[in-house]
Write a protein that holds these residues in place. Sequence first.
Motif, PDB file in Angstrom:
ATOM      1  N   GLU A   1      -1.550 -29.237  -4.963  1.00 47.29           N
ATOM      2  CA  GLU A   1      -0.584 -28.673  -4.003  1.00 47.29           C
ATOM      3  C   GLU A   1       0.464 -27.846  -4.725  1.00 47.29           C
ATOM      4  O   GLU A   1       0.822 -26.747  -4.282  1.00 47.29           O
ATOM      5  CB  GLU A   1       0.083 -29.811  -3.224  1.00 47.29           C
ATOM      6  N   LEU A   2       0.932 -28.346  -5.853  1.00 47.79           N
ATOM      7  CA  LEU A   2       1.935 -27.611  -6.624  1.00 47.79           C
ATOM      8  C   LEU A   2       1.357 -26.317  -7.179  1.00 47.79           C
ATOM      9  O   LEU A   2       2.029 -25.269  -7.179  1.00 47.79           O
ATOM     10  CB  LEU A   2       2.445 -28.508  -7.759  1.00 47.79           C
ATOM     11  N   ALA A   3       0.109 -26.367  -7.627  1.00 49.61           N
ATOM     12  CA  ALA A   3      -0.533 -25.161  -8.155  1.00 49.61           C
ATOM     13  C   ALA A   3      -0.679 -24.097  -7.063  1.00 49.61           C
ATOM     14  O   ALA A   3      -0.470 -22.898  -7.312  1.00 49.61           O
ATOM     15  CB  ALA A   3      -1.895 -25.515  -8.739  1.00 49.61           C
ATOM     16  N   GLN A   4      -1.020 -24.510  -5.854  1.00 53.57           N
ATOM     17  CA  GLN A   4      -1.172 -23.557  -4.753  1.00 53.57           C
ATOM     18  C   GLN A   4       0.165 -22.939  -4.371  1.00 53.57           C
ATOM     19  O   GLN A   4       0.265 -21.724  -4.149  1.00 53.57           O
ATOM     20  CB  GLN A   4      -1.808 -24.261  -3.554  1.00 53.57           C
ATOM     21  N   ILE A   5       1.206 -23.777  -4.298  1.00 55.19           N
ATOM     22  CA  ILE A   5       2.526 -23.240  -3.950  1.00 55.19           C
ATOM     23  C   ILE A   5       2.982 -22.227  -4.993  1.00 55.19           C
ATOM     24  O   ILE A   5       3.451 -21.126  -4.664  1.00 55.19           O
ATOM     25  CB  ILE A   5       3.548 -24.390  -3.828  1.00 55.19           C
ATOM     26  N   ARG A   6       2.828 -22.566  -6.276  1.00 51.64           N
ATOM     27  CA  ARG A   6       3.259 -21.651  -7.334  1.00 51.64           C
ATOM     28  C   ARG A   6       2.418 -20.371  -7.343  1.00 51.64           C
ATOM     29  O   ARG A   6       2.940 -19.287  -7.634  1.00 51.64           O
ATOM     30  CB  ARG A   6       3.172 -22.356  -8.689  1.00 51.64           C
ATOM     31  N   HIS A   7       1.134 -20.494  -7.022  1.00 54.90           N
ATOM     32  CA  HIS A   7       0.289 -19.299  -6.949  1.00 54.90           C
ATOM     33  C   HIS A   7       0.823 -18.335  -5.895  1.00 54.90           C
ATOM     34  O   HIS A   7       0.937 -17.116  -6.144  1.00 54.90           O
ATOM     35  CB  HIS A   7      -1.149 -19.693  -6.632  1.00 54.90           C
ATOM     36  N   HIS A   8       1.160 -18.852  -4.725  1.00 57.35           N
ATOM     37  CA  HIS A   8       1.667 -17.984  -3.653  1.00 57.35           C
ATOM     38  C   HIS A   8       3.055 -17.434  -3.989  1.00 57.35           C
ATOM     39  O   HIS A   8       3.362 -16.285  -3.634  1.00 57.35           O
ATOM     40  CB  HIS A   8       1.711 -18.754  -2.341  1.00 57.35           C
TER      41      HIS A   8
ATOM     42  N   GLY B   1       9.552 -33.483 -18.615  1.00 59.82           N
ATOM     43  CA  GLY B   1       8.585 -34.545 -18.409  1.00 59.82           C
ATOM     44  C   GLY B   1       8.892 -35.433 -17.223  1.00 59.82           C
ATOM     45  O   GLY B   1       8.410 -36.551 -17.151  1.00 59.82           O
ATOM     46  N   GLU B   2       9.718 -34.989 -16.307  1.00 59.29           N
ATOM     47  CA  GLU B   2      10.074 -35.815 -15.159  1.00 59.29           C
ATOM     48  C   GLU B   2       8.919 -35.927 -14.223  1.00 59.29           C
ATOM     49  O   GLU B   2       8.173 -34.984 -13.979  1.00 59.29           O
ATOM     50  CB  GLU B   2      11.291 -35.213 -14.440  1.00 59.29           C
ATOM     51  N   ASP B   3       8.765 -37.080 -13.654  1.00 57.49           N
ATOM     52  CA  ASP B   3       7.651 -37.348 -12.722  1.00 57.49           C
ATOM     53  C   ASP B   3       8.056 -36.924 -11.335  1.00 57.49           C
ATOM     54  O   ASP B   3       9.117 -37.289 -10.848  1.00 57.49           O
ATOM     55  CB  ASP B   3       7.311 -38.835 -12.767  1.00 57.49           C
ATOM     56  N   GLY B   4       7.212 -36.174 -10.659  1.00 59.61           N
ATOM     57  CA  GLY B   4       7.540 -35.713  -9.311  1.00 59.61           C
ATOM     58  C   GLY B   4       6.895 -36.521  -8.228  1.00 59.61           C
ATOM     59  O   GLY B   4       6.885 -36.115  -7.092  1.00 59.61           O
ATOM     60  N   GLU B   5       6.306 -37.689  -8.542  1.00 58.96           N
ATOM     61  CA  GLU B   5       5.632 -38.467  -7.516  1.00 58.96           C
ATOM     62  C   GLU B   5       6.638 -39.077  -6.572  1.00 58.96           C
ATOM     63  O   GLU B   5       7.762 -39.404  -6.936  1.00 58.96           O
ATOM     64  CB  GLU B   5       4.793 -39.562  -8.178  1.00 58.96           C
ATOM     65  N   ASP B   6       6.184 -39.277  -5.344  1.00 60.15           N
ATOM     66  CA  ASP B   6       7.052 -39.811  -4.303  1.00 60.15           C
ATOM     67  C   ASP B   6       7.303 -41.289  -4.518  1.00 60.15           C
ATOM     68  O   ASP B   6       6.444 -42.007  -4.983  1.00 60.15           O
ATOM     69  CB  ASP B   6       6.356 -39.605  -2.952  1.00 60.15           C
ATOM     70  N   GLY B   7       8.495 -41.792  -4.151  1.00 58.21           N
ATOM     71  CA  GLY B   7       8.794 -43.212  -4.206  1.00 58.21           C
ATOM     72  C   GLY B   7       9.654 -43.609  -3.042  1.00 58.21           C
ATOM     73  O   GLY B   7      10.680 -43.014  -2.798  1.00 58.21           O
ATOM     74  N   GLU B   8       9.357 -44.846  -2.185  1.00 61.05           N
ATOM     75  CA  GLU B   8      10.091 -45.215  -0.987  1.00 61.05           C
ATOM     76  C   GLU B   8      11.319 -45.998  -1.382  1.00 61.05           C
ATOM     77  O   GLU B   8      11.251 -46.900  -2.215  1.00 61.05           O
ATOM     78  CB  GLU B   8       9.227 -46.075  -0.111  1.00 61.05           C
ATOM     79  N   GLU B   9      12.667 -45.759  -0.493  1.00 62.43           N
ATOM     80  CA  GLU B   9      13.886 -46.459  -0.643  1.00 62.43           C
ATOM     81  C   GLU B   9      14.102 -47.507   0.389  1.00 62.43           C
ATOM     82  O   GLU B   9      13.527 -47.541   1.401  1.00 62.43           O
ATOM     83  CB  GLU B   9      15.059 -45.574  -0.622  1.00 62.43           C
TER      84      GLU B   9
ATOM     85  N   TRP C   1       7.970 -33.725  -0.597  1.00 60.43           N
ATOM     86  CA  TRP C   1       8.494 -34.464  -1.738  1.00 60.43           C
ATOM     87  C   TRP C   1       7.308 -35.046  -2.518  1.00 60.43           C
ATOM     88  O   TRP C   1       6.436 -35.684  -1.960  1.00 60.43           O
ATOM     89  CB  TRP C   1       9.399 -35.592  -1.261  1.00 60.43           C
ATOM     90  N   GLY C   2       7.293 -34.820  -3.829  1.00 66.13           N
ATOM     91  CA  GLY C   2       6.224 -35.351  -4.655  1.00 66.13           C
ATOM     92  C   GLY C   2       4.911 -34.623  -4.463  1.00 66.13           C
ATOM     93  O   GLY C   2       3.878 -35.251  -4.227  1.00 66.13           O
ATOM     94  N   ALA C   3       4.915 -33.305  -4.547  1.00 66.09           N
ATOM     95  CA  ALA C   3       3.675 -32.537  -4.388  1.00 66.09           C
ATOM     96  C   ALA C   3       2.675 -32.896  -5.479  1.00 66.09           C
ATOM     97  O   ALA C   3       3.046 -33.052  -6.646  1.00 66.09           O
ATOM     98  CB  ALA C   3       3.980 -31.033  -4.434  1.00 66.09           C
ATOM     99  N   GLY C   4       1.412 -33.030  -5.105  1.00 67.95           N
ATOM    100  CA  GLY C   4       0.355 -33.301  -6.075  1.00 67.95           C
ATOM    101  C   GLY C   4       0.077 -32.080  -6.940  1.00 67.95           C
ATOM    102  O   GLY C   4       0.578 -30.976  -6.688  1.00 67.95           O
TER     103      GLY C   4
END
Length: 395
Positions: free
Chosen positions: A260-267, A387-395, A254-257
């Motif tokens: 990290e997101l670039a690597q996942i999309r590359h694969h 433009g949604e932010d994908g950063e992690d946030g605690e509940e 959750w909230g890939a940097g």
Amino acid sequence: MPARRSTRSAGTASARPTRKRQRTAAVKAGDESSEIETESDDADFEQSGEEESEELDSEDLDGDSEEEGAGGKRKRAGSAKGTQKGKGKGTPKSNGKKKNKADDELTASSSSSDEDEDGSAGASTGKAPKAPKAFQAPPGQVSQATLDFLACLTHPLGNDRDWLGRNDGVYRTALKEWNAFVDALVPKAMEADDDLPYLPSRDLVHRLARDIRFSNDRTPYKKNFSASLSRSGRKGVFAGFQPGDKSLIAGGKWGAGKDELAQIRHHLTTDATPFRSTISAPAFVEHFGEPNPGAKGKGKPCNVFGHEGELKVAPKGFDKNHKDIDLLKLRNFVVMYHFKDADVVQPDFADKVAGVIGVMRPFVHLINDLMTTEGPSAQGEEDEGDGEDGEDGEE
């Protein structure tokens, strides 16, 4: 903004106090009860007296909703109904040693006006919920009393520092039970996923207090007990337990940097077959749903799709007609499994949770491999779309 207390006595047309005296009186008439502050990850609470020096807390950072009075004290929000009327000229005073009826009404009005996360503040009856009788289940089990205690935290007058202070014994019993459950779950989880290390519950359980420094929601506590574990420590498989059939276990990233997101999309653009095979496995589909965007309706998560942060258009640099565009729009790579309250209180609940961890195992390992296998960096580029932010946030 909190209602300003009137400092003019009834029937008095003169002797209006100065601005300094007005601010002092407004603070003195407020709620002077002690607060409960969290100091450690295991959510231990310490009660501070009125005479202790005030420390900077998260509410001090929100200057829009509070007014500072004399001595640095804060005035609680409330309606004018709780205002104490003066009987003579000058500024009305309140007894600083104990709260009177007007102060109690002010506190109830303030608590009722705080809307909770799921919009249930309007359901307040104006009366604080009654805490359940303290009861601790055998180690490795969760009792109905713990679910009932967490249900009290969904009530605006129950999710309150004063209420939790009065029911500290019930809270500590429920927390001790939760810690014992996590300690019993860890060995079972390690059998389901041999990448998970052994860690005691104090390193896995999250604190009950919310981080409200940058939040418009001033609710002080979460409505659940939670813990997380992974091969590297705390952030990984997440388990949260909340009444109302809202208990769940989640796994993935959750909230890939950016990198990290670039690597996942590359694969995924190189070969998405391993990813699609994993999320289409029969046991995986049985627990988390069909791997089809919108399979449960728009906005409802199903399998890896429909979670917060998912883009509505193609990310920057990718063709909108790409054959794997549904996967490339993802920014959170997670799956969730929900439990009913009737399942949570069963003696074999820890075994059921461990079973779901076993089903998640291939997916979690694949995500770890995609993020750690070398690929191109993001080079500071942002996603296009909503433009949604994908950063992690605690509940």
